[in-house]
Design an enzyme around this catalytic site. Structure first.
Site, mmCIF file in Angstrom:
data_model
loop_
_atom_site.group_PDB
_atom_site.id
_atom_site.type_symbol
_atom_site.label_atom_id
_atom_site.label_comp_id
_atom_site.label_asym_id
_atom_site.label_seq_id
_atom_site.Cartn_x
_atom_site.Cartn_y
_atom_site.Cartn_z
ATOM 1 N N LYS A 64 0.815 -1.218 0.000
ATOM 2 C CA LYS A 64 0.000 0.000 0.000
ATOM 3 C C LYS A 64 0.853 1.275 0.000
ATOM 4 O O LYS A 64 0.385 2.323 -0.440
ATOM 5 C CB LYS A 64 -0.983 0.019 1.185
ATOM 6 C CG LYS A 64 -1.907 -1.192 1.268
ATOM 7 C CD LYS A 64 -2.588 -1.500 -0.044
ATOM 8 C CE LYS A 64 -3.515 -2.708 -0.017
ATOM 9 N NZ LYS A 64 -2.934 -3.990 0.342
ATOM 10 N N TYR A 278 -11.717 -15.060 2.995
ATOM 11 C CA TYR A 278 -10.836 -13.921 3.254
ATOM 12 C C TYR A 278 -10.455 -13.876 4.740
ATOM 13 O O TYR A 278 -11.330 -14.011 5.618
ATOM 14 C CB TYR A 278 -11.508 -12.592 2.864
ATOM 15 C CG TYR A 278 -10.641 -11.419 3.264
ATOM 16 C CD1 TYR A 278 -9.552 -11.047 2.488
ATOM 17 C CD2 TYR A 278 -10.872 -10.744 4.465
ATOM 18 C CE1 TYR A 278 -8.714 -10.021 2.880
ATOM 19 C CE2 TYR A 278 -10.037 -9.703 4.872
ATOM 20 C CZ TYR A 278 -8.962 -9.357 4.067
ATOM 21 O OH TYR A 278 -8.123 -8.346 4.476
ATOM 22 N N TYR A 304 -2.603 -12.850 2.975
ATOM 23 C CA TYR A 304 -2.253 -12.500 1.592
ATOM 24 C C TYR A 304 -1.066 -13.309 1.052
ATOM 25 O O TYR A 304 -1.229 -14.203 0.235
ATOM 26 C CB TYR A 304 -1.933 -11.001 1.490
ATOM 27 C CG TYR A 304 -3.112 -10.096 1.745
ATOM 28 C CD1 TYR A 304 -4.012 -9.799 0.726
ATOM 29 C CD2 TYR A 304 -3.329 -9.512 2.996
ATOM 30 C CE1 TYR A 304 -5.094 -8.963 0.949
ATOM 31 C CE2 TYR A 304 -4.404 -8.676 3.219
ATOM 32 C CZ TYR A 304 -5.278 -8.402 2.190
ATOM 33 O OH TYR A 304 -6.345 -7.573 2.415
HETATM 34 C C1 LIG Z 1 -3.698 -5.230 0.208
HETATM 35 C C2 LIG Z 1 -2.752 -6.369 0.146
HETATM 36 C C3 LIG Z 1 -2.666 -7.190 -0.996
HETATM 37 C C4 LIG Z 1 -3.587 -7.059 -2.169
HETATM 38 O O1 LIG Z 1 -3.305 -5.961 -2.987
HETATM 39 P P1 LIG Z 1 -4.493 -5.314 -3.828
HETATM 40 O O2 LIG Z 1 -3.874 -4.203 -4.542
HETATM 41 O O3 LIG Z 1 -5.531 -4.894 -2.821
HETATM 42 O O4 LIG Z 1 -5.043 -6.372 -4.725
HETATM 43 C C5 LIG Z 1 -1.712 -8.196 -1.021
HETATM 44 N N1 LIG Z 1 -0.908 -8.396 0.041
HETATM 45 C C6 LIG Z 1 -0.973 -7.657 1.143
HETATM 46 C C7 LIG Z 1 -0.054 -7.986 2.269
HETATM 47 C C8 LIG Z 1 -1.896 -6.616 1.242
HETATM 48 O O5 LIG Z 1 -1.962 -5.901 2.375
#
Ligand SMILES: *Cc1c(COP(=O)(O)O)cnc(C)c1O
Length: 347
Positions: A64, A278, A304
């Site tokens: 992010k 999720y 993730y």
């Molecule tokens: C937000 C996030 C993602 C996903 O990225 P997007 O751009 O929302 O698809 C992947 N890994 C981590 C650790 C994240 O925080």
């Protein structure tokens, strides 16, 4: 160390498309691109590289931060004094927004939703939430609601109090945020080029879609033959592809790229590694986290990057990538949530 170019992507193609857009410097760029010899050997398949976007430099790092260079850039250009965003209780996005806002002197309001139910005390207090509090974000809790209308209402209340709020959508995957991964993708392509590595595919976790959208747009802009494969962390294939396409089209429109010929077919998503849903790791997610830690000292997360690595491992075992090929794993961060999932590692 001498004056390095701030990022590989600040030259050439990128300068032309990205320079007109307000941007602040946050990311420690370029992030490292490392070869994972011990993991590659253990999997007996392609040479696996990792792009270390877990080390972007902002309060624990993560993907992010790239989006926030442009999102905060725009907020400051609009003279905003408050940023408002939403996410799950253990949102990495929320934590990075709070950190970026703190760094640029903005207030933060986080709407944290109970998207992931039935977790224990650690989930409700530790990990990212602990950091949100430390970063002095104002936290509002809600059930498993759709966040957009609530964010709009909070913004309205702030305006009524004379403040200038800026709403950042979940995951920061609007047109502006997605530009961060156009920059990130161009940076990766420049690194691969400099190393002379001809990678077939970059594999990563896909959620709100902006990361995949930006990477894909970057490969198009550079005319590079690098496939982008998103491993879904929650949504089924078609819904996830729709999110990525929406972000991609929005970002392309923003920077004035109109030739999106056959882009639909290029959005590749695999949803077989979501597990129970999720924010809920599967046994293979935990196993993938352990393999990365034990072979490379690399920390992944249960929401993730652990799912993305589980996907990469399964695809290698299924023969999708072979010895002699090169594959890049984009590490998007998330290890700050590990403490909130301590129970999953108990045995
Ligand atoms: C937000 C996030 C993602 C996903 O990225 P997007 O751009 O929302 O698809 C992947 N890994 C981590 C650790 C994240 O925080």
């Amino acid at each position: 160390m001498g004056e390095l170019p701030r990022q590989a992507d600040d030259r050439g193609v990128a300068a032309r498309w990205l320079a007109p857009h307000p941007r602040v410097a946050i990311v420690h760029a370029p992030t490292a691109l490392e070869r994972l010899d011990r993991l590659s050997h253990a999997l007996d398949g392609p040479t696996v590289w990792v792009k270390r976007d877990d080390c972007t430099g902002l309060a624990g790092g993560g993907n992010k931060a790239r989006k926030l260079e442009f999102l905060i850039g725009e907020a400051l250009a609009d003279a905003a004094d408050t940023v408002i965003t939403a996410g799950a209780v253990q949102s990495n996005h929320a934590r990075q927004v709070a950190a970026a806002a703190a760094r640029f002197g903005l207030r933060t309001i986080l709407l944290l939703t109970e998207t992931v139910t039935g977790r224990g005390d650690a989930y409700q207090n530790n990990g990212n939430l602990l950091l949100d509090r430390l970063l002095r974000a104002e936290i509002r809790r809600a059930g498993d609601v759709e966040s957009a209308p609530v964010l709009a209402r909070i913004a309205e209340e702030e305006r009524a109090q004379g403040r200038r709020p800026c709403v950042i959508p979940v995951g920061g995957s609007n047109a502006v945020g997605t530009l961060g991964y156009v920059a990130g993708g161009l940076e990766l392509l420049a690194q691969l080029g400099a190393l002379g590595v001809n990678a077939t595919t970059v594999v990563h976790a896909t959620g709100s879609g902006g990361t995949q959208a930006g990477l894909l747009l970057a490969t198009r802009m550079a005319g590079a033959a690098l496939d982008v494969l998103g491993i879904s962390v929650g949504a089924p294939v078609e819904r996830q592809r729709g999110r990525v396409l929406q972000a991609l089209r929005a970002a392309a429109a923003r920077i004035g790229i109109s030739d999106l010929h056959a882009v639909d077919a290029a959005v590749a998503v695999d949803d077989r590694f979501v597990g129970p849903g999720y924010g809920r790791p599967a046994a293979e997610t935990i196993a993938a986290i352990r393999i990365a830690a034990e072979t490379e000292g690399l920390l992944l997360d249960p929401v993730y990057s652990g799912k993305a690595m589980a996907g990469l491992i399964a695809l290698i075992r299924a023969g999708r990538f072979r010895r002699g090929q090169h594959v890049v794993f984009l590490h998007t961060g998330g290890a700050q949530a590990l403490g909130a999932y301590a129970d999953d590692f108990a045995s």
